[in-house]
Design an enzyme around this catalytic site. Structure first.
Site, mmCIF file in Angstrom:
data_model
loop_
_atom_site.group_PDB
_atom_site.id
_atom_site.type_symbol
_atom_site.label_atom_id
_atom_site.label_comp_id
_atom_site.label_asym_id
_atom_site.label_seq_id
_atom_site.Cartn_x
_atom_site.Cartn_y
_atom_site.Cartn_z
ATOM 1 N N THR A 178 12.002 51.233 -5.938
ATOM 2 C CA THR A 178 13.385 51.595 -5.612
ATOM 3 C C THR A 178 14.105 51.998 -6.898
ATOM 4 O OG1 THR A 178 13.482 50.083 -3.753
ATOM 5 C CG2 THR A 178 15.580 50.600 -4.826
ATOM 6 N N ARG A 206 12.892 49.539 10.103
ATOM 7 C CA ARG A 206 13.271 48.447 9.182
ATOM 8 C C ARG A 206 14.217 48.999 8.094
ATOM 9 N NH1 ARG A 206 12.720 47.807 3.365
ATOM 10 N NH2 ARG A 206 12.590 45.586 2.893
ATOM 11 N N VAL A 207 15.280 48.272 7.813
ATOM 12 C CA VAL A 207 16.187 48.628 6.724
ATOM 13 C C VAL A 207 16.166 47.487 5.711
ATOM 14 C CG1 VAL A 207 18.566 49.154 6.089
ATOM 15 C CG2 VAL A 207 17.660 49.975 8.260
ATOM 16 N N GLY A 208 16.058 47.832 4.428
ATOM 17 C CA GLY A 208 16.055 46.825 3.375
ATOM 18 C C GLY A 208 17.429 46.656 2.756
ATOM 19 N N ASP A 209 17.427 46.090 1.564
ATOM 20 C CA ASP A 209 18.686 45.770 0.891
ATOM 21 C C ASP A 209 19.393 46.982 0.291
ATOM 22 O OD1 ASP A 209 16.385 45.834 -0.944
ATOM 23 O OD2 ASP A 209 17.907 45.534 -2.484
ATOM 24 N N THR A 229 16.614 46.223 -7.259
ATOM 25 C CA THR A 229 15.328 46.705 -6.778
ATOM 26 C C THR A 229 14.490 45.475 -6.457
ATOM 27 O OG1 THR A 229 13.325 47.917 -7.410
ATOM 28 C CG2 THR A 229 14.559 46.884 -9.186
ATOM 29 N N GLY A 230 13.514 45.647 -5.578
ATOM 30 C CA GLY A 230 12.664 44.504 -5.262
ATOM 31 C C GLY A 230 12.500 44.317 -3.778
HETATM 32 N N1 GLY Z 1 14.459 47.069 -2.116
HETATM 33 C C1 GLY Z 1 14.032 48.037 -1.211
HETATM 34 C C2 GLY Z 1 13.632 47.538 0.082
HETATM 35 O O1 GLY Z 1 13.237 46.398 0.232
HETATM 36 O O2 GLY Z 1 13.675 48.301 1.016
#
Ligand code: GLY
Length: 329
Positions: A178, A206-209, A229-230
């Site tokens: 990211t 799916r949506v991340g942070d 990021t992560g």
């Molecule tokens: N940090 C990016 C994700 O987990 O989608």
């Protein structure tokens, strides 16, 4: 009062293999150049972070834009957020499949919409209505990523431990590219931007942070600008971006808060990642709890890039090697 501008970038925090380090550092360097070009001619922090992240989305070295990780069904789905610390205006998109530069679509949301967040086909329709060209998803897919997905799914079939960030393992530290940027311009405005292809082998939808406000990205001139990021799920559970900026607002320095955020992420949620954090006075912090994190920093003194390397001790304390020395030391 005029400020000394600064641009800070990350190009992902994970166990970046030695043979990919140069590509990461070059990609971050190129993004610094693009972002700084805007800052040095008196442009806004918002334009600078958009330009820097666009450059990294266009670089296939990163998990953002073309070359991103693939979903379980072999597609690219992209998430991005951009935020203006001067106005608290924000724009986010998620699960877009037909947009080459999701950070630019996010910027259109910020500029042109009364809303903050669009997803999927609705986000694509909004971007197209604002003049963006929609592309075929195959234009975002690299053979490298088809192979990486096949290998991950073969490991999954074989019952091997998850190394993809998608399965909920607390021990994985692999592959997270990211990208993100935070900037302070000469008028004292902060901005932040984060863009990602998400996790390898993620379920569609799916949506991340990264694109969630206060999780993987946040900016407020009253506190700080941050990009993370992560592994997205733990970061989301802790709303970690806002957690970090709130601590700067409470008087702690970004240099202190960045490693504290990573320690909190691991301790409270078993998460791994990296953070860049920038205060309105130009002080900054960078930290990660993965083996490596690619970073870049540009001030009036010029650009610097590198890879932070973490030597893990038995108490999981962050001991970053090579973090850029802050100028106020
Ligand atoms: N940090 C990016 C994700 O987990 O989608």
């Amino acid at each position: 009062m005029p400020r000394s501008p600064i641009l800070v970038l990350h190009g992902g925090a994970w166990d970046i293999p030695a043979d990919l380090l140069d590509a990461h550092e070059q990609g971050v360097f190129d993004a610094l150049q693009e972002g700084w070009r805007i800052i040095e001619r008196g442009g806004t922090a918002l334009d600078a972070v958009e330009a820097a992240v666009t450059t990294m989305e266009n670089d296939p070295a990163f998990d953002a834009g073309r070359g991103s990780f693939l979903t379980r069904d072999g597609r690219v789905q992209l998430d991005a957020l951009i935020m203006d610390g001067a106005t608290l205006r924000a724009g986010g998109v998620a699960c877009v499949e037909r947009i080459r530069n999701p950070i630019q679509a996010a910027r259109l949301v910020l500029d042109k919409s009364p809303h903050v967040y669009f997803v999927g086909p609705g986000a694509e329709a909004f971007a197209q209505a604002q003049g963006m060209t929609l592309i075929d998803n195959s234009e975002l897919i690299l053979d490298r990523e088809r192979q990486r997905l096949a290998e991950a799914q073969a490991r999954e079939q074989a019952g091997a431990p998850d190394q993809t960030f998608s399965g909920g393992s607390t021990s994985n530290q692999d592959s997270h590219d990211t990208v993100g940027a935070v900037a302070l311009d000469s008028d004292g405005r902060l901005a932040a931007a984060t863009s990602t292809g998400g996790t390898l082998n993620k379920d569609p939808g799916r949506v991340g942070d990264s694109s969630l406000i206060g999780c993987g990205c946040y900016a407020d001139n009253a506190s700080a600008a941050v990009s993370l990021t992560g592994w997205g799920e733990p970061i989301m559970k802790l709303v970690l971006g806002k957690w970090a900026t709130d601590r700067v607002l409470a008087g702690r320095s970004p240099e202190q808060v960045a490693p504290e955020a990573m320690a909190y992420l691991l301790r409270r949620a078993g998460g791994h990642g990296g953070i860049i954090l920038l205060a309105p006075d130009g002080r900054y912090g960078l930290a990660h709890n993965t083996p490596r994190m690619a970073w870049g920093l540009h001030t009036a003194d010029g650009p610097r890039t590198g890879t932070l390397v973490r030597e893990q001790d038995e108490n999981e304390t962050d001991t970053d090697q090579g973090a850029p020395a802050p100028p106020w030391n």
